[in-house]
Design a protein around this motif. Sequence first.
Motif, PDB file in Angstrom:
ATOM      1  N   ASN A  56      11.682   7.723  14.692  1.00 34.20           N
ATOM      2  CA  ASN A  56      12.511   7.614  13.499  1.00 34.20           C
ATOM      3  C   ASN A  56      11.593   7.463  12.285  1.00 34.20           C
ATOM      4  OD1 ASN A  56      14.183   6.789  11.401  1.00 34.20           O
ATOM      5  ND2 ASN A  56      15.396   5.408  12.664  1.00 34.20           N
ATOM      6  N   HIS A  57      11.627   8.440  11.381  1.00 33.83           N
ATOM      7  CA  HIS A  57      10.679   8.409  10.245  1.00 33.83           C
ATOM      8  C   HIS A  57      10.948   7.256   9.285  1.00 33.83           C
ATOM      9  CE1 HIS A  57      14.079  10.513   8.346  1.00 33.83           C
ATOM     10  NE2 HIS A  57      13.552  10.156   7.196  1.00 33.83           N
ATOM     11  N   LYS A  58      12.113   6.582   9.451  1.00 39.19           N
ATOM     12  CA  LYS A  58      12.408   5.439   8.592  1.00 39.19           C
ATOM     13  C   LYS A  58      11.873   4.127   9.186  1.00 39.19           C
ATOM     14  CE  LYS A  58      16.592   7.527   6.652  1.00 39.19           C
ATOM     15  NZ  LYS A  58      18.057   7.433   6.507  1.00 39.19           N
ATOM     16  N   MET A  59      11.528   4.146  10.454  1.00 37.16           N
ATOM     17  CA  MET A  59      11.010   2.927  11.098  1.00 37.16           C
ATOM     18  C   MET A  59       9.489   2.883  10.954  1.00 37.16           C
ATOM     19  SD  MET A  59      13.395   2.480  14.507  1.00 37.16           S
ATOM     20  CE  MET A  59      12.549   1.005  15.095  1.00 37.16           C
TER      21      MET A  59
ATOM     22  N   SER B 180       7.235   6.390  25.435  1.00 35.92           N
ATOM     23  CA  SER B 180       6.713   7.494  24.618  1.00 35.92           C
ATOM     24  C   SER B 180       7.661   7.859  23.487  1.00 35.92           C
ATOM     25  CB  SER B 180       6.507   8.726  25.503  1.00 35.92           C
ATOM     26  OG  SER B 180       7.734   9.069  26.142  1.00 35.92           O
ATOM     27  N   SER B 181       7.096   8.449  22.448  1.00 36.97           N
ATOM     28  CA  SER B 181       7.873   8.891  21.296  1.00 36.97           C
ATOM     29  C   SER B 181       7.138  10.043  20.617  1.00 36.97           C
ATOM     30  CB  SER B 181       8.053   7.726  20.308  1.00 36.97           C
ATOM     31  OG  SER B 181       8.951   8.055  19.277  1.00 36.97           O
ATOM     32  N   VAL B 182       7.867  11.100  20.287  1.00 40.12           N
ATOM     33  CA  VAL B 182       7.279  12.287  19.661  1.00 40.12           C
ATOM     34  C   VAL B 182       7.558  12.254  18.157  1.00 40.12           C
ATOM     35  CG1 VAL B 182       7.276  14.810  19.587  1.00 40.12           C
ATOM     36  CG2 VAL B 182       7.492  13.637  21.780  1.00 40.12           C
ATOM     37  N   TRP B 183       6.526  12.512  17.372  1.00 38.99           N
ATOM     38  CA  TRP B 183       6.620  12.489  15.902  1.00 38.99           C
ATOM     39  C   TRP B 183       6.909  13.904  15.405  1.00 38.99           C
ATOM     40  CZ3 TRP B 183       7.148   8.989  12.198  1.00 38.99           C
ATOM     41  CH2 TRP B 183       6.798   9.298  10.881  1.00 38.99           C
ATOM     42  N   LEU B 184       8.034  14.058  14.711  1.00 36.97           N
ATOM     43  CA  LEU B 184       8.428  15.391  14.244  1.00 36.97           C
ATOM     44  C   LEU B 184       8.598  15.432  12.734  1.00 36.97           C
ATOM     45  CD1 LEU B 184      10.965  16.419  17.052  1.00 36.97           C
ATOM     46  CD2 LEU B 184       8.511  16.903  16.865  1.00 36.97           C
TER      47      LEU B 184
ATOM     48  N   ASN C 137       9.472   1.356  16.946  1.00 36.52           N
ATOM     49  CA  ASN C 137       9.861   2.756  16.754  1.00 36.52           C
ATOM     50  C   ASN C 137       9.479   3.562  17.989  1.00 36.52           C
ATOM     51  OD1 ASN C 137      10.515   5.295  15.757  1.00 36.52           O
ATOM     52  ND2 ASN C 137       9.300   5.098  13.888  1.00 36.52           N
ATOM     53  N   VAL C 138       8.252   3.392  18.438  1.00 36.12           N
ATOM     54  CA  VAL C 138       7.764   4.113  19.619  1.00 36.12           C
ATOM     55  C   VAL C 138       8.546   3.677  20.860  1.00 36.12           C
ATOM     56  CG1 VAL C 138       5.762   4.585  21.092  1.00 36.12           C
ATOM     57  CG2 VAL C 138       5.459   4.321  18.609  1.00 36.12           C
ATOM     58  N   PHE C 139       8.720   2.378  21.008  1.00 34.08           N
ATOM     59  CA  PHE C 139       9.389   1.839  22.188  1.00 34.08           C
ATOM     60  C   PHE C 139      10.844   2.311  22.292  1.00 34.08           C
ATOM     61  CE2 PHE C 139      11.922  -1.330  24.394  1.00 34.08           C
ATOM     62  CZ  PHE C 139      11.182  -1.555  25.549  1.00 34.08           C
TER      63      PHE C 139
ATOM     64  N   GLY D 119       0.809  -1.218   0.000  1.00 31.74           N
ATOM     65  CA  GLY D 119       0.000   0.000   0.000  1.00 31.74           C
ATOM     66  C   GLY D 119       0.837   1.260   0.000  1.00 31.74           C
ATOM     67  N   ASN D 120       0.199   2.390  -0.205  1.00 33.76           N
ATOM     68  CA  ASN D 120       0.881   3.683  -0.338  1.00 33.76           C
ATOM     69  C   ASN D 120       0.891   4.504   0.951  1.00 33.76           C
ATOM     70  OD1 ASN D 120       1.485   3.300  -3.106  1.00 33.76           O
ATOM     71  ND2 ASN D 120      -0.621   3.873  -3.653  1.00 33.76           N
ATOM     72  N   ALA D 121       0.356   3.949   2.022  1.00 37.49           N
ATOM     73  CA  ALA D 121       0.438   4.613   3.325  1.00 37.49           C
ATOM     74  C   ALA D 121       1.502   3.905   4.172  1.00 37.49           C
ATOM     75  CB  ALA D 121      -0.906   4.583   4.027  1.00 37.49           C
ATOM     76  N   LYS D 122       1.834   4.510   5.303  1.00 41.72           N
ATOM     77  CA  LYS D 122       2.795   3.934   6.241  1.00 41.72           C
ATOM     78  C   LYS D 122       2.192   3.968   7.639  1.00 41.72           C
ATOM     79  CE  LYS D 122       6.147   3.592   3.149  1.00 41.72           C
ATOM     80  NZ  LYS D 122       6.657   2.285   2.703  1.00 41.72           N
TER      81      LYS D 122
END
Length: 416
Positions: free
Chosen positions: A270-273, A306-310, A262-264, A253-256
């Motif tokens: 990490n935008h690649k994970m 926790s993990s912050v998405w930037l 990644n969160v853990f 699919g075209n979404a991710k």
Amino acid sequence: MSDKKRNVPVLRFNGFSDAWEQRKLGDMGKTFAGLSGKTKEDFGHGNAKYVTYMNVFSNPVSNHKMVESVEIDTKQQQVQYGDVFFTTSSETPEEVGMSSVWLENIKNVYLNSFCFGYRPTAIFAPYYLAFMLRSPILRKKFMLLAQGISRYNISKNKVMDIQVLIPALTEQKKIGAFFQHLDNTIALHQRKLDALKQMKKGFLQQLFPENGEKLPRVRFTGFQEEWEQRKLGDMGKTFAGLSGKTKEDFGHGNAKYVTYMNVFSNPVSNHKMVESVEIDTKQQQVQYGDVFFTTSSETPEEVGMSSVWLENIKNVYLNSFCFGYRPTAIFAPYYLAFMLRSPILRKKFMLLAQGISRYNISKNKVMDIQVLIPALTEQKKIGAFFQHLDNTIALYQYKLDQLNILKKACLQNMFI
């Protein structure tokens, strides 16, 4: 004629052209036994030492500090400078017959009972011997000798039948010095990396207020105001991760979607994970500044990570084993990322963990957590500090990884 057929390595220092000589280990030295006739009451006291199993297993060159106490016993074989130790048993064939060279002149040191010793009668450059015995070509030979099912053992007589290729002593010394320098460089980078991680741990403890306090122990100059206490739920709203999916929906699919690991693993995602999934307009897309929390883990210490998405990327969702938190208050994102990973906050998450064999956390309970927040300018200062520290840690980790890759390649190509 290939290098292998000519008995020379792929990679070689200038000035050496002679073929290497093939000989059996047993023709160049004699074996001896480790400690024998001992019970557990004999260990942990006394004026002698013995080289531990883990010392042999872990180090091509034995660490003289990784020894333990035992009584002096004249019936036991003392180790000498240049002796080689081999582990005789392990849980996997890949880990049997690990070798370590002893390069100390210390009296009353013995070898543990789960290893055997080898005392060369031929003259070797000791660092050459240490790394030659750990090279991939030699490790494969040891693995082929491993016998067993649930636990694997190796015969010292079979080890003595192993054929090895030996260059002239001058070339041995050159190779040994190279690997000695490379290992010293790796150890230096590892110490620096460990020190940086320890520094980060200390600052996570000191740059955020302890329980019951309104100010941190350590503070940047120019900031004097008290921090404000507020509930997470008063400063943002939660949202769910992916729902209504089966395993067939993933991997294309075209979404991710942002993975659980990644969160853990990352205070800042990490935008690649991320992994593939089909675009689904019913799902909640993640946005810059969102915070993700793991909802489940095998231990209470690891729940609510926790993990912050930037990132500003369309069609990215959150995995189904986490929930999201979208701040309505303005935060410095790097401050938020490390505040939520600070020891005081981690303790609060641990206290919320519920379960026996697996622990879960309620997002409603998470929203009730009280946090202390400084002014935005101070948040930015703290966040920038941890961002720089994490970048420095990542740089040293990268350098260390590259050095280990180099060592692996050299072990592969400098021995035959």
